[in-house]
Design an enzyme around this catalytic site. Sequence first.
Site, PDB file in Angstrom:
ATOM      1  N   ASP A  57     -37.576   7.924  49.454  1.00  0.00           N
ATOM      2  CA  ASP A  57     -36.280   8.267  48.877  1.00  0.00           C
ATOM      3  C   ASP A  57     -35.888   7.317  47.752  1.00  0.00           C
ATOM      4  OD1 ASP A  57     -36.097  10.370  50.599  1.00  0.00           O
ATOM      5  OD2 ASP A  57     -34.664   9.434  51.965  1.00  0.00           O
ATOM      6  N   GLY A  58     -36.271   6.047  47.869  1.00  0.00           N
ATOM      7  CA  GLY A  58     -35.959   5.082  46.810  1.00  0.00           C
ATOM      8  C   GLY A  58     -36.578   5.477  45.488  1.00  0.00           C
ATOM      9  N   ASN A 147     -26.741   8.585  45.259  1.00  0.00           N
ATOM     10  CA  ASN A 147     -26.370   8.384  46.657  1.00  0.00           C
ATOM     11  C   ASN A 147     -24.950   7.845  46.819  1.00  0.00           C
ATOM     12  OD1 ASN A 147     -28.469   9.338  48.165  1.00  0.00           O
ATOM     13  ND2 ASN A 147     -29.049   7.376  49.038  1.00  0.00           N
ATOM     14  N   ARG A 175      -7.926  -3.761  53.409  1.00  0.00           N
ATOM     15  CA  ARG A 175      -8.584  -5.045  53.613  1.00  0.00           C
ATOM     16  C   ARG A 175      -9.783  -4.807  54.520  1.00  0.00           C
ATOM     17  NH1 ARG A 175      -6.111  -8.519  56.604  1.00  0.00           N
ATOM     18  NH2 ARG A 175      -6.491 -10.426  55.429  1.00  0.00           N
ATOM     19  N   TYR A 190     -25.917   5.073  53.407  1.00  0.00           N
ATOM     20  CA  TYR A 190     -24.971   4.010  53.744  1.00  0.00           C
ATOM     21  C   TYR A 190     -23.683   4.575  54.326  1.00  0.00           C
ATOM     22  CZ  TYR A 190     -22.706  -0.599  53.040  1.00  0.00           C
ATOM     23  OH  TYR A 190     -22.076  -1.817  53.205  1.00  0.00           O
ATOM     24  N   ALA A 191     -23.188   5.671  53.740  1.00  0.00           N
ATOM     25  CA  ALA A 191     -21.923   6.252  54.198  1.00  0.00           C
ATOM     26  C   ALA A 191     -22.002   6.662  55.666  1.00  0.00           C
ATOM     27  CB  ALA A 191     -21.549   7.455  53.330  1.00  0.00           C
ATOM     28  N   LEU A 192     -23.134   7.204  56.083  1.00  0.00           N
ATOM     29  CA  LEU A 192     -23.312   7.601  57.481  1.00  0.00           C
ATOM     30  C   LEU A 192     -23.298   6.376  58.389  1.00  0.00           C
ATOM     31  CD1 LEU A 192     -24.014  10.031  59.402  1.00  0.00           C
ATOM     32  CD2 LEU A 192     -26.395   9.308  59.141  1.00  0.00           C
ATOM     33  N   SER A 193     -23.991   5.318  57.963  1.00  0.00           N
ATOM     34  CA  SER A 193     -24.042   4.090  58.754  1.00  0.00           C
ATOM     35  C   SER A 193     -22.669   3.454  58.905  1.00  0.00           C
ATOM     36  CB  SER A 193     -25.006   3.090  58.110  1.00  0.00           C
ATOM     37  OG  SER A 193     -26.321   3.611  58.054  1.00  0.00           O
ATOM     38  N   ALA A 212     -15.896  -1.575  57.711  1.00  0.00           N
ATOM     39  CA  ALA A 212     -15.261  -2.546  58.610  1.00  0.00           C
ATOM     40  C   ALA A 212     -13.825  -2.835  58.191  1.00  0.00           C
ATOM     41  CB  ALA A 212     -16.074  -3.838  58.663  1.00  0.00           C
TER      42      ALA A 212
END
Length: 288
Positions: A57-58, A147, A175, A190-193, A212
Amino acid sequence: MYMLVVRNSENPEALDASVMLQTYLMSQGIASDTIDTIDCDDYDAPACDMCVALGGDGTILRTAKLMGISGTPILGINYGHLGFLANENDAGVVATVAAALAGDTTREERANMRIEVMCAGDDEAAFDARCMAPARYDGTRCFFGLNEAAFTRGASGRIVQFDLSIGGSHIANMRGDGLVTSTATGSTAYALSAGGPLVAPGFRGLITVPVAPHSLNARAIVCDPNDVVEVAVNDAVGSNEAELFIDGLAASFEAPIAKLRISRGAAPTVLLRYKREGFYAHASKVFF
């Protein structure tokens, strides 16, 4: 016809496949050029009829950046690990490319992103004018992403503080560790993680996912296709150290990031699919 082949030079299988493909293209009288992913940033891509990405994918992400919003179809063949965006290599590189040349593939149009950056000391009026003009993906203040754009805390580990606005409306003062803004394509990365939703690839809008967050109310937001996501950075110490990663690669700046404006690209990225199962069936195998 002219074809560009982009290969992951660190993958022996991708290197071997590129040699086989070069031989085949020469036998068919098709002009081509082959470059390594490590050379993509310094390569001035000519107009071409098709790109073949040999890797994971990269490699497809690097190829998509290279093609920008030109609309050039990209045929990805997986020689990596996850390979969520690429076609399987079971049929072999020659058979897969031959199928694409014969029109035996399916076109998928994927929304991409335009990421505009204003740093401390930049003229805000000039930034606003630049955002209203056609994109110039110069890699200094204007970036292409397929992505996601990840605005995250810096090396000191201090949380970042920023105002989030979407579609011209203020959403919240936030924050936390940062914010991921992704396309539907990036929703499986990343969004899923970070806790975001799995979004079908045909969706044209953006997804914003707090990373977070120091809040009980922060949630992922799925945006309208025409919405613009804006991040205005607080001048606190941790926020001044915040970093920006686009499709997994760090963007470097000479001054702290002051503002981000992220919108859908003017034209989609085109991926070619060969004998590929549906999105949900494939996602169920990879993620569940």
